[in-house]
Scaffold this active site. Structure first.
Site, PDB file in Angstrom:
ATOM      1  N   HIS A   1       1.062  -1.071   0.081  1.00 20.60           N
ATOM      2  CA  HIS A   1       0.083   0.049   0.046  1.00 20.60           C
ATOM      3  C   HIS A   1       1.033   1.178   0.002  1.00 20.60           C
ATOM      4  CE1 HIS A   1      -3.179   2.923   1.077  1.00 20.60           C
ATOM      5  NE2 HIS A   1      -3.972   2.035   0.693  1.00 20.60           N
TER       6      HIS A   1
ATOM      7  N   ASP B   1      -7.880  -5.523   0.232  1.00 23.90           N
ATOM      8  CA  ASP B   1      -8.445  -6.197  -0.960  1.00 23.90           C
ATOM      9  C   ASP B   1      -8.039  -7.972  -0.767  1.00 23.90           C
ATOM     10  OD1 ASP B   1      -9.821  -4.349  -2.425  1.00 23.90           O
ATOM     11  OD2 ASP B   1      -7.947  -3.617  -3.224  1.00 23.90           O
TER      12      ASP B   1
HETATM   13  N1  ACO Z   1       4.199  -7.699  -4.877  1.00 24.02           N
HETATM   14  C1  ACO Z   1       5.573  -7.617  -4.874  1.00 24.02           C
HETATM   15  N2  ACO Z   1       6.308  -6.684  -4.903  1.00 24.02           N
HETATM   16  C2  ACO Z   1       5.679  -5.384  -4.519  1.00 24.02           C
HETATM   17  C3  ACO Z   1       4.346  -5.429  -4.222  1.00 24.02           C
HETATM   18  C4  ACO Z   1       3.620  -6.511  -4.340  1.00 24.02           C
HETATM   19  N3  ACO Z   1       2.272  -6.739  -4.164  1.00 24.02           N
HETATM   20  N4  ACO Z   1       4.017  -4.270  -3.954  1.00 24.02           N
HETATM   21  C5  ACO Z   1       5.144  -3.547  -3.914  1.00 24.02           C
HETATM   22  N5  ACO Z   1       6.157  -4.146  -4.151  1.00 24.02           N
HETATM   23  C6  ACO Z   1       7.674  -3.828  -4.286  1.00 24.02           C
HETATM   24  C7  ACO Z   1       7.936  -3.043  -5.569  1.00 24.02           C
HETATM   25  O1  ACO Z   1       8.163  -3.932  -6.786  1.00 24.02           O
HETATM   26  C8  ACO Z   1       8.930  -2.131  -5.133  1.00 24.02           C
HETATM   27  O2  ACO Z   1      10.024  -3.036  -4.847  1.00 24.02           O
HETATM   28  P1  ACO Z   1      11.400  -2.200  -5.196  1.00 24.02           P
HETATM   29  O3  ACO Z   1      11.773  -1.167  -4.257  1.00 24.02           O
HETATM   30  O4  ACO Z   1      12.423  -3.251  -5.127  1.00 24.02           O
HETATM   31  O5  ACO Z   1      11.435  -1.600  -6.694  1.00 24.02           O
HETATM   32  C9  ACO Z   1       8.564  -1.807  -3.618  1.00 24.02           C
HETATM   33  O6  ACO Z   1       7.832  -2.818  -3.227  1.00 24.02           O
HETATM   34  C10 ACO Z   1       7.787  -0.549  -3.598  1.00 24.02           C
HETATM   35  O7  ACO Z   1       6.617  -0.790  -4.371  1.00 24.02           O
HETATM   36  P2  ACO Z   1       5.983   0.436  -5.169  1.00 24.02           P
HETATM   37  O8  ACO Z   1       5.166  -0.317  -6.354  1.00 24.02           O
HETATM   38  O9  ACO Z   1       7.017   1.658  -5.548  1.00 24.02           O
HETATM   39  O10 ACO Z   1       5.001   1.166  -4.292  1.00 24.02           O
HETATM   40  P3  ACO Z   1       3.662   2.133  -4.655  1.00 24.02           P
HETATM   41  O11 ACO Z   1       3.249   2.777  -3.311  1.00 24.02           O
HETATM   42  O12 ACO Z   1       3.855   2.673  -5.747  1.00 24.02           O
HETATM   43  O13 ACO Z   1       2.572   0.922  -4.956  1.00 24.02           O
HETATM   44  C11 ACO Z   1       0.612  -0.648  -4.594  1.00 24.02           C
HETATM   45  C12 ACO Z   1       1.606   0.634  -4.070  1.00 24.02           C
HETATM   46  C13 ACO Z   1       0.278   0.029  -5.980  1.00 24.02           C
HETATM   47  C14 ACO Z   1      -0.509  -0.793  -3.858  1.00 24.02           C
HETATM   48  C15 ACO Z   1       1.679  -1.620  -5.013  1.00 24.02           C
HETATM   49  O14 ACO Z   1       1.935  -2.032  -3.481  1.00 24.02           O
HETATM   50  C16 ACO Z   1       0.796  -3.001  -5.768  1.00 24.02           C
HETATM   51  O15 ACO Z   1       1.120  -2.757  -6.929  1.00 24.02           O
HETATM   52  N6  ACO Z   1       0.191  -3.792  -4.946  1.00 24.02           N
HETATM   53  C17 ACO Z   1      -0.511  -4.946  -5.668  1.00 24.02           C
HETATM   54  C18 ACO Z   1      -1.788  -4.403  -6.115  1.00 24.02           C
HETATM   55  C19 ACO Z   1      -2.765  -3.943  -4.861  1.00 24.02           C
HETATM   56  O16 ACO Z   1      -3.004  -5.121  -4.062  1.00 24.02           O
HETATM   57  N7  ACO Z   1      -3.364  -3.174  -5.062  1.00 24.02           N
HETATM   58  C20 ACO Z   1      -4.432  -2.511  -3.931  1.00 24.02           C
HETATM   59  C21 ACO Z   1      -4.148  -1.103  -3.315  1.00 24.02           C
HETATM   60  S1  ACO Z   1      -5.256  -0.953  -1.815  1.00 24.02           S
HETATM   61  C22 ACO Z   1      -6.493  -0.271  -2.509  1.00 24.02           C
HETATM   62  O17 ACO Z   1      -6.599   0.348  -3.625  1.00 24.02           O
HETATM   63  C23 ACO Z   1      -7.607  -0.367  -2.058  1.00 24.02           C
END
Ligand code: ACO
Length: 430
Positions: free
Chosen positions: A302, A359
């Site tokens: 998140h 979720d």
């Molecule tokens: N699985 C594996 N790796 C992940 C995940 C995941 N679900 N989420 C983040 N990471 C990693 C990224 O690859 C990144 O790694 P790095 O630093 O080595 O490059 C690091 O964690 C940070 O991730 P970002 O994408 O920069 O985080 P951001 O804050 O931009 O994204 C998000 C947040 C979109 C929720 C992301 O965690 C994600 O894609 N999660 C899966 C989708 C999801 O569950 N979305 C629902 C969100 S809650 C809602 O809307 C109600």
């Protein structure tokens, strides 16, 4: 609090600090560009406050979520969705009389204009319900034009909350080829939605009170979440003066993406994929860590919560009990629990502070309630609606609101002269 000082070359600029009611600090850069010709660059707006808001407070480090000062745990344990909607929109919990009037108005505006049924008929049966929801909500503005009458906006707020569940249920009925079931005035908000979803004219249908209670709780958990992607979209569209229905419709489209509200159905697809692959959870945790693959653990991570998502905690605590009481044994719940356990013990997820979000477990509950996967994100939209409305109204009534218009750092070609077509070489095959 002292001003912040920014040094740019030889120039020193004093920037005021703003402190929120929970002690959150912000550097006010509103005068930055006028004073220095410089802007800030913050893709994804991770460090940018777009407004001051009195609706929802989140402390992502501590896992706190409060609406108008009331904790999400308190609200889910004691309140109803319509009461929370009232709280978000009007700022205070309603008295008994206020709530009764609010609910009665919601009940009496739940019918759709009969002409709108023709819209549903025009869609293919396999149309994604989120697309149908967003377009039908946008077309409400053709029926209820708030620019023509003074008090129309207040009524449109009621109409929208009242009608969205009818629109959502009609979209589902259309997708399965069943006749539309009209709203019933004797049912509460969540029971009426379930009745419109699952009743058929030829059979008796009784709404299961446990299912209705669970839906009510899930909708409270989704009711608002400050300046997330869809809410910022609603505010951004509204900042141009666009009407309520158009702004909310844009928010619904923003919510549909798999990185936002679409994650709840993506979680179920992922759990199914793992189940079909023999339930090998470790393999998928490894894949999620592999930067050469696109795979992410859906329902994990998140932007704001870096400890745990309090909504996920509430859902997880009721998932077992609800499935038990409904007599449902869902193997996906076991896989979800195992996945959560393995991921939480893994260094990759710990280092990045990735925890299950709302979720991760909501889809399992929706499944148990008989809601099909392609309707999950619609359920999220139903819950989020009061938050979107409250945020839109706050934006509209804030004298400090300006049209949302970010800047950019241009990295393209410098100025050059037009080249006549006959003198151009082939640049690309496209
Ligand atoms: N699985 C594996 N790796 C992940 C995940 C995941 N679900 N989420 C983040 N990471 C990693 C990224 O690859 C990144 O790694 P790095 O630093 O080595 O490059 C690091 O964690 C940070 O991730 P970002 O994408 O920069 O985080 P951001 O804050 O931009 O994204 C998000 C947040 C979109 C929720 C992301 O965690 C994600 O894609 N999660 C899966 C989708 C999801 O569950 N979305 C629902 C969100 S809650 C809602 O809307 C109600």
């Amino acid at each position: 609090m002292d001003n912040a000082t920014l040094t740019l070359g030889n120039e020193v600029l004093e920037l005021p600090m703003v402190v929120g009611s929970e002690g959150e600090k912000a550097v006010d850069i509103r005068k930055l560009r006028a004073g220095t010709g410089t802007i800030t660059l913050d893709s994804g707006y991770g460090n940018t406050g777009s407004c001051e808001s009195a609706i929802t407070f989140i402390d992502g480090e501590k896992g706190i979520l409060r609406h108008r000062g009331y904790s999400i745990e308190d609200l889910t344990a004691n309140s109803t969705f319509t009461e929370v909607a009232y709280l978000l929109i009007y700022g205070e919990l309603p008295s008994e009389e206020e709530l009764a009037t609010f609910e009665e108005r919601l009940t009496h505006h739940s019918l759709l204009h009969e002409d709108m049924k023709k819209f549903f008929e025009g869609y293919p049966a396999n149309a994604p319900p989120m697309s149908v929801l967003s377009t039908i909500v946008a077309s409400l503005s053709a029926f209820y034009d708030e620019s023509t009458q003074e008090d129309e906006l207040e009524l449109n707020v009621i109409r929208l909350i009242a009608k969205i569940k009818t629109i959502a249920a009609f979209a589902y009925k259309k997708s399965i080829g069943q006749p539309y079931i009209y709203p019933r005035n004797d049912l509460d908000y969540s029971s009426d939605f379930l009745h419109m979803m699952f009743a058929v004219p030829s059979e008796e249908y009784e709404v299961d009170p446990l299912v209705s209670k669970t839906l009510n709780r899930l909708m409270i958990l989704h009711a608002d979440h400050e300046q997330n992607c869809s809410t910022s979209t609603v505010r951004m569209v509204g900042s141009s003066g666009a009407n309520l229905f158009g702004s909310i419709s844009a928010g619904i489209s923003a919510l549909s993406g798999p990185l936002h509200g679409g994650a709840n159905s993506a979680v179920i697809k992922m759990l199914n994929m793992i189940a079909e692959d023999g339930g090998n959870v470790d393999k998928y945790v490894e894949l999620a860590k592999d930067k050469s693959s696109d795979f992410r653990l859906m329902g994990f991570g998140h932007r704001v919560y870096k400890n745990f998502d309090p909504r996920a905690r509430v859902i997880k605590s009721s998932a077992d009990a609800v499935l038990d009481q409904l007599g449902i044994d869902d193997p996906l719940l076991d896989i979800a629990k195992k996945l959560e356990r393995v991921a939480l013990e893994d260094e990759y997820f710990a280092a990045r502070r990735l925890y299950p979000n709302v979720d991760f477990y909501s889809g399992i509950l929706y499944r148990a309630m008989g809601i099909p996967t392609n309707m999950f994100t619609v359920m999220f939209a139903l819950g989020r609606l009061p938050g979107w409305i409250a945020q839109w109204l706050e934006m509209k009534n804030d004298p400090g609101t300006r049209i949302y218009r970010p800047r950019q750092v241009y990295v393209g070609e410098n100025g050059r002269s037009y080249v006549p077509i006959a003198e151009r070489g082939v640049v690309s095959a496209g």
